[in-house]
Scaffold this motif. Structure first.
Motif, PDB file in Angstrom:
ATOM      1  N   ALA A   1     -36.181 -15.661 -32.084  1.00 18.83           N
ATOM      2  CA  ALA A   1     -36.783 -15.079 -30.881  1.00 18.83           C
ATOM      3  C   ALA A   1     -37.115 -13.608 -31.096  1.00 18.83           C
ATOM      4  O   ALA A   1     -38.202 -13.139 -30.704  1.00 18.83           O
ATOM      5  CB  ALA A   1     -35.829 -15.245 -29.697  1.00 18.83           C
ATOM      6  N   LEU A   2     -36.216 -12.871 -31.723  1.00 24.92           N
ATOM      7  CA  LEU A   2     -36.478 -11.462 -32.003  1.00 24.92           C
ATOM      8  C   LEU A   2     -37.651 -11.297 -32.966  1.00 24.92           C
ATOM      9  O   LEU A   2     -38.483 -10.398 -32.802  1.00 24.92           O
ATOM     10  CB  LEU A   2     -35.217 -10.805 -32.576  1.00 24.92           C
ATOM     11  N   ALA A   3     -37.709 -12.172 -33.973  1.00 24.13           N
ATOM     12  CA  ALA A   3     -38.804 -12.103 -34.935  1.00 24.13           C
ATOM     13  C   ALA A   3     -40.143 -12.371 -34.256  1.00 24.13           C
ATOM     14  O   ALA A   3     -41.151 -11.705 -34.550  1.00 24.13           O
ATOM     15  CB  ALA A   3     -38.567 -13.102 -36.061  1.00 24.13           C
ATOM     16  N   ARG A   4     -40.178 -13.329 -33.341  1.00 22.45           N
ATOM     17  CA  ARG A   4     -41.427 -13.628 -32.630  1.00 22.45           C
ATOM     18  C   ARG A   4     -41.837 -12.464 -31.740  1.00 22.45           C
ATOM     19  O   ARG A   4     -43.030 -12.129 -31.648  1.00 22.45           O
ATOM     20  CB  ARG A   4     -41.265 -14.910 -31.811  1.00 22.45           C
ATOM     21  N   ARG A   5     -40.887 -11.840 -31.069  1.00 20.02           N
ATOM     22  CA  ARG A   5     -41.200 -10.692 -30.220  1.00 20.02           C
ATOM     23  C   ARG A   5     -41.695  -9.513 -31.051  1.00 20.02           C
ATOM     24  O   ARG A   5     -42.645  -8.825 -30.667  1.00 20.02           O
ATOM     25  CB  ARG A   5     -39.965 -10.291 -29.410  1.00 20.02           C
ATOM     26  N   PHE A   6     -41.069  -9.295 -32.178  1.00 18.39           N
ATOM     27  CA  PHE A   6     -41.489  -8.220 -33.078  1.00 18.39           C
ATOM     28  C   PHE A   6     -42.899  -8.487 -33.590  1.00 18.39           C
ATOM     29  O   PHE A   6     -43.736  -7.587 -33.669  1.00 18.39           O
ATOM     30  CB  PHE A   6     -40.506  -8.117 -34.247  1.00 18.39           C
ATOM     31  N   ASP A   7     -43.185  -9.750 -33.915  1.00 23.01           N
ATOM     32  CA  ASP A   7     -44.488 -10.135 -34.442  1.00 23.01           C
ATOM     33  C   ASP A   7     -45.586  -9.976 -33.392  1.00 23.01           C
ATOM     34  O   ASP A   7     -46.761  -9.834 -33.722  1.00 23.01           O
ATOM     35  CB  ASP A   7     -44.436 -11.584 -34.929  1.00 23.01           C
ATOM     36  N   ALA A   8     -45.202 -10.005 -32.103  1.00 27.62           N
ATOM     37  CA  ALA A   8     -46.173  -9.881 -31.024  1.00 27.62           C
ATOM     38  C   ALA A   8     -46.556  -8.428 -30.731  1.00 27.62           C
ATOM     39  O   ALA A   8     -47.481  -8.173 -29.943  1.00 27.62           O
ATOM     40  CB  ALA A   8     -45.621 -10.521 -29.753  1.00 27.62           C
ATOM     41  N   LEU A   9     -45.881  -7.475 -31.360  1.00 25.86           N
ATOM     42  CA  LEU A   9     -46.200  -6.069 -31.163  1.00 25.86           C
ATOM     43  C   LEU A   9     -47.566  -5.727 -31.757  1.00 25.86           C
ATOM     44  O   LEU A   9     -48.068  -6.458 -32.629  1.00 25.86           O
ATOM     45  CB  LEU A   9     -45.135  -5.192 -31.817  1.00 25.86           C
ATOM     46  N   PRO A  10     -48.184  -4.636 -31.310  1.00 20.18           N
ATOM     47  CA  PRO A  10     -49.447  -4.205 -31.938  1.00 20.18           C
ATOM     48  C   PRO A  10     -49.267  -4.033 -33.444  1.00 20.18           C
ATOM     49  O   PRO A  10     -48.240  -3.535 -33.912  1.00 20.18           O
ATOM     50  CB  PRO A  10     -49.722  -2.863 -31.248  1.00 20.18           C
ATOM     51  N   ASP A  11     -50.268  -4.480 -34.203  1.00 23.61           N
ATOM     52  CA  ASP A  11     -50.206  -4.420 -35.664  1.00 23.61           C
ATOM     53  C   ASP A  11     -49.008  -5.197 -36.209  1.00 23.61           C
ATOM     54  O   ASP A  11     -48.515  -4.909 -37.291  1.00 23.61           O
ATOM     55  CB  ASP A  11     -50.154  -2.954 -36.128  1.00 23.61           C
ATOM     56  N   ARG A  12     -48.559  -6.184 -35.400  1.00 24.82           N
ATOM     57  CA  ARG A  12     -47.433  -7.049 -35.761  1.00 24.82           C
ATOM     58  C   ARG A  12     -46.193  -6.237 -36.139  1.00 24.82           C
ATOM     59  O   ARG A  12     -45.364  -6.658 -36.944  1.00 24.82           O
ATOM     60  CB  ARG A  12     -47.837  -8.014 -36.886  1.00 24.82           C
ATOM     61  N   GLY A  13     -46.079  -5.061 -35.533  1.00 25.68           N
ATOM     62  CA  GLY A  13     -44.894  -4.231 -35.735  1.00 25.68           C
ATOM     63  C   GLY A  13     -44.854  -3.495 -37.059  1.00 25.68           C
ATOM     64  O   GLY A  13     -43.827  -2.904 -37.408  1.00 25.68           O
ATOM     65  N   MET A  14     -45.973  -3.466 -37.784  1.00 26.49           N
ATOM     66  CA  MET A  14     -45.960  -2.825 -39.097  1.00 26.49           C
ATOM     67  C   MET A  14     -45.736  -1.323 -39.015  1.00 26.49           C
ATOM     68  O   MET A  14     -45.182  -0.730 -39.945  1.00 26.49           O
ATOM     69  CB  MET A  14     -47.260  -3.125 -39.847  1.00 26.49           C
ATOM     70  N   TRP A  15     -46.140  -0.706 -37.949  1.00 28.16           N
ATOM     71  CA  TRP A  15     -45.917   0.738 -37.802  1.00 28.16           C
ATOM     72  C   TRP A  15     -44.422   1.045 -37.825  1.00 28.16           C
ATOM     73  O   TRP A  15     -43.984   2.002 -38.458  1.00 28.16           O
ATOM     74  CB  TRP A  15     -46.540   1.245 -36.495  1.00 28.16           C
ATOM     75  N   LEU A  16     -43.623   0.178 -37.165  1.00 30.19           N
ATOM     76  CA  LEU A  16     -42.183   0.378 -37.152  1.00 30.19           C
ATOM     77  C   LEU A  16     -41.572  -0.033 -38.487  1.00 30.19           C
ATOM     78  O   LEU A  16     -40.688   0.660 -39.019  1.00 30.19           O
ATOM     79  CB  LEU A  16     -41.558  -0.429 -36.014  1.00 30.19           C
ATOM     80  N   THR A  17     -42.032  -1.131 -39.038  1.00 31.21           N
ATOM     81  CA  THR A  17     -41.543  -1.580 -40.339  1.00 31.21           C
ATOM     82  C   THR A  17     -41.731  -0.498 -41.391  1.00 31.21           C
ATOM     83  O   THR A  17     -40.819  -0.182 -42.166  1.00 31.21           O
ATOM     84  CB  THR A  17     -42.279  -2.863 -40.783  1.00 31.21           C
ATOM     85  N   ASN A  18     -42.921   0.087 -41.409  1.00 27.60           N
ATOM     86  CA  ASN A  18     -43.207   1.116 -42.411  1.00 27.60           C
ATOM     87  C   ASN A  18     -42.336   2.354 -42.216  1.00 27.60           C
ATOM     88  O   ASN A  18     -41.892   2.963 -43.200  1.00 27.60           O
ATOM     89  CB  ASN A  18     -44.686   1.495 -42.359  1.00 27.60           C
ATOM     90  N   ARG A  19     -42.082   2.722 -40.977  1.00 26.89           N
ATOM     91  CA  ARG A  19     -41.229   3.884 -40.730  1.00 26.89           C
ATOM     92  C   ARG A  19     -39.806   3.630 -41.218  1.00 26.89           C
ATOM     93  O   ARG A  19     -39.172   4.505 -41.830  1.00 26.89           O
ATOM     94  CB  ARG A  19     -41.218   4.230 -39.233  1.00 26.89           C
ATOM     95  N   VAL A  20     -39.296   2.426 -40.957  1.00 32.10           N
ATOM     96  CA  VAL A  20     -37.940   2.090 -41.398  1.00 32.10           C
ATOM     97  C   VAL A  20     -37.856   2.053 -42.923  1.00 32.10           C
ATOM     98  O   VAL A  20     -36.927   2.603 -43.531  1.00 32.10           O
ATOM     99  CB  VAL A  20     -37.504   0.737 -40.799  1.00 32.10           C
ATOM    100  N   LEU A  21     -38.844   1.413 -43.559  1.00 28.46           N
ATOM    101  CA  LEU A  21     -38.826   1.328 -45.017  1.00 28.46           C
ATOM    102  C   LEU A  21     -38.997   2.696 -45.663  1.00 28.46           C
ATOM    103  O   LEU A  21     -38.358   3.000 -46.675  1.00 28.46           O
ATOM    104  CB  LEU A  21     -39.915   0.372 -45.503  1.00 28.46           C
TER     105      LEU A  21
END
Length: 244
Positions: free
Chosen positions: A116-136
């Motif tokens: 469920a969390l993965a689906r919600r994250f995937d529904a974010l703008p740009d599929r959440g890549m902006w946050l993924t990139n910041r964390v990485l």
């Protein structure tokens, strides 16, 4: 014969996440194969199935076994599938196994919540890549940062892959593993939840916890993980020498 290493990536990422390990092993003269599972990396257009993932691992292992003892290493989802593979009733030709960031039973509420969390994250703008990139950017060293996502991210495969894990009987598989087994977890890994149970059930397992490290232990601490590969290879070499 020289130890051969087969590397299996985690969910969403691809074989490129292992570039630091591949370079390390090749420099030491070991054969190494990093696979792309169905639906990931170079196989992004394929459908992910558990049977397809197991067949991919088996093909790589049997090819490597023709050249020497095989050390199999899997991370996260790849590690969970590898537990099922190594612990099959008819054991494959694996001489040693590193299971990284995968000491959790993927069933019930925990798996449902994660999906469920993965689906919600995937529904974010740009599929959440902006946050993924910041964390990485904040957690991975420069030497592995670009490698982790170089093969692309398998967004469309993620839910099907997670769902497929629910059929795995990992405890039964662990009881059948009769080869050296190392569980490697980061200190802050969310999948440490069942690590004590996994170590208790497995016959020949050691648990190694890497301090100040997250779920992405292979990329966050590449030199430490490479040293653990060296340890496992030395163990297999010693066993081979003792048996000759």
């Amino acid at each position: 014969m020289v130890v051969q290493v087969v590397l299996v990536h985690g969910i969403r990422t691809s074989a490129t996440m292992w570039r630091a390990q591949v370079a390390h092993l090749e420099a030491r003269g070991h054969g190494v194969t990093a696979v792309d599972l169905p639906g990931h990396g170079s196989r992004m257009q394929e459908e992910f199935t558990l049977d397809g993932a197991l067949a991919t691992i088996d093909a790589a292992v049997r090819d490597a076994a023709a050249r020497g003892p095989v050390l199999l290493a899997g991370h996260s989802m790849g590690g969970l599938v590898c537990i099922d593979y190594v612990g099959a009733p008819d054991p494959p030709p694996v001489a040693g196994f590193i299971a990284a960031s995968c000491t959790a039973i993927p069933r019930g509420l925990g798996l449902a919540t994660y999906r469920a969390l993965a689906r919600r994250f995937d529904a974010l703008p740009d599929r959440g890549m902006w946050l993924t990139n910041r964390v990485l950017d904040a957690t991975l060293p420069p030497e592995t940062r670009s490698d982790f996502g170089a093969g692309g991210y398998a967004f469309d495969t993620q839910d099907a892959a997670l769902k497929s894990l629910s059929v795995l009987d990992l405890l039964a598989a662990l009881r059948r593993i009769d080869e050296p087994l190392w569980f490697v977890n980061g200190q802050y890994d969310q999948l440490r939840v069942n690590e004590r149970l996994f170590v208790k059930v497995a016959q020949h397992a050691e648990l190694i916890v890497v301090p100040r490290t997250s779920h992405l232990v292979t990329a966050m601490r590449p030199r430490v993980f490479n040293a653990l590969l060296d340890l496992a290879i030395a163990t297999l070499d010693s066993r081979a020498t003792a048996g000759s």
